[in-house]
Motif scaffolding. Structure first.
Motif, PDB file in Angstrom:
ATOM      1  N   ALA A  75       0.829  -1.215   0.000  1.00  0.00           N
ATOM      2  CA  ALA A  75       0.000   0.000   0.000  1.00  0.00           C
ATOM      3  C   ALA A  75       0.863   1.264   0.000  1.00  0.00           C
ATOM      4  CB  ALA A  75      -0.921  -0.001   1.206  1.00  0.00           C
ATOM      5  N   ASP A  76       2.067   1.176   0.571  1.00  0.00           N
ATOM      6  CA  ASP A  76       2.953   2.335   0.635  1.00  0.00           C
ATOM      7  C   ASP A  76       3.802   2.516  -0.614  1.00  0.00           C
ATOM      8  OD1 ASP A  76       2.002   2.794   3.171  1.00  0.00           O
ATOM      9  OD2 ASP A  76       3.625   1.693   4.146  1.00  0.00           O
ATOM     10  N   ALA A  77       3.867   1.503  -1.460  1.00  0.00           N
ATOM     11  CA  ALA A  77       4.738   1.551  -2.640  1.00  0.00           C
ATOM     12  C   ALA A  77       4.089   2.343  -3.767  1.00  0.00           C
ATOM     13  CB  ALA A  77       5.048   0.136  -3.116  1.00  0.00           C
ATOM     14  N   SER A  78       4.927   3.099  -4.472  1.00  0.00           N
ATOM     15  CA  SER A  78       4.430   3.837  -5.636  1.00  0.00           C
ATOM     16  C   SER A  78       4.333   2.887  -6.829  1.00  0.00           C
ATOM     17  CB  SER A  78       5.389   4.989  -5.969  1.00  0.00           C
ATOM     18  OG  SER A  78       6.617   4.475  -6.429  1.00  0.00           O
ATOM     19  N   ASP A  79       3.734   3.352  -7.902  1.00  0.00           N
ATOM     20  CA  ASP A  79       3.604   2.519  -9.096  1.00  0.00           C
ATOM     21  C   ASP A  79       4.977   2.138  -9.648  1.00  0.00           C
ATOM     22  OD1 ASP A  79       0.863   2.535  -8.962  1.00  0.00           O
ATOM     23  OD2 ASP A  79       0.621   4.178 -10.398  1.00  0.00           O
ATOM     24  N   ARG A  84       9.226  -1.910 -10.468  1.00  0.00           N
ATOM     25  CA  ARG A  84      10.607  -2.340 -10.228  1.00  0.00           C
ATOM     26  C   ARG A  84      10.640  -3.669  -9.483  1.00  0.00           C
ATOM     27  NH1 ARG A  84      15.746  -1.450 -10.732  1.00  0.00           N
ATOM     28  NH2 ARG A  84      17.157  -1.763  -8.972  1.00  0.00           N
ATOM     29  N   TYR A  85       9.763  -3.832  -8.506  1.00  0.00           N
ATOM     30  CA  TYR A  85       9.691  -5.093  -7.770  1.00  0.00           C
ATOM     31  C   TYR A  85       9.373  -6.252  -8.712  1.00  0.00           C
ATOM     32  CZ  TYR A  85       8.048  -8.740  -4.668  1.00  0.00           C
ATOM     33  OH  TYR A  85       7.879  -9.944  -4.039  1.00  0.00           O
ATOM     34  N   LEU A  86       8.366  -6.058  -9.572  1.00  0.00           N
ATOM     35  CA  LEU A  86       8.009  -7.116 -10.525  1.00  0.00           C
ATOM     36  C   LEU A  86       9.153  -7.404 -11.490  1.00  0.00           C
ATOM     37  CD1 LEU A  86       4.335  -6.091 -11.321  1.00  0.00           C
ATOM     38  CD2 LEU A  86       5.112  -8.028  -9.948  1.00  0.00           C
TER      39      LEU A  86
END
Length: 104
Positions: A75-79, A84-86
């Motif tokens: 919920a805290d992560a930006s788009d 980047r995570y993916l």
């Protein structure tokens, strides 16, 4: 799983690419070599810091690591952080499958 594939490297042999200090700008009027490849064109020189767009300063900041992204709440992560995570998890999945297949 991934941790078992990482070899232990002595801390002294690791060279940090990104420093924690801010990147210093070139002095205005400094000739930038390698960008003067057009015949008859004026040489490229650096400008005042205020003449560059704001996003230029962001180029010197390192991207957030996968370890930090894993600790972050979704919920805290930006788009951009989600993308980047993916990207990084897909990259690790591909590397793991290549290791399993005997590729390097």
């Amino acid at each position: 799983m991934i941790n078992s594939l990482i070899t232990v490297i002595p801390k002294q042999s690791i060279r940090c690419i990104w420093s924690t200090t801010s990147v210093k700008a070139m002095a205005p009027g400094t000739l930038i070599e390698g960008l003067d490849f057009l015949k008859g064109a004026e040489p490229v020189v650096s400008k005042e810091r205020s003449e560059y767009p704001e996003w230029v300063c962001d180029l010197a900041t390192p991207d957030i690591t996968l370890a930090k992204l894993k600790k972050m709440d979704e919920a805290d992560a930006s788009d951009n952080e989600k993308r980047r995570y993916l990207k990084l998890t897909r990259r690790n999945t591909i590397k793991d499958s290549n290791v399993d297949a005997g590729l390097r």
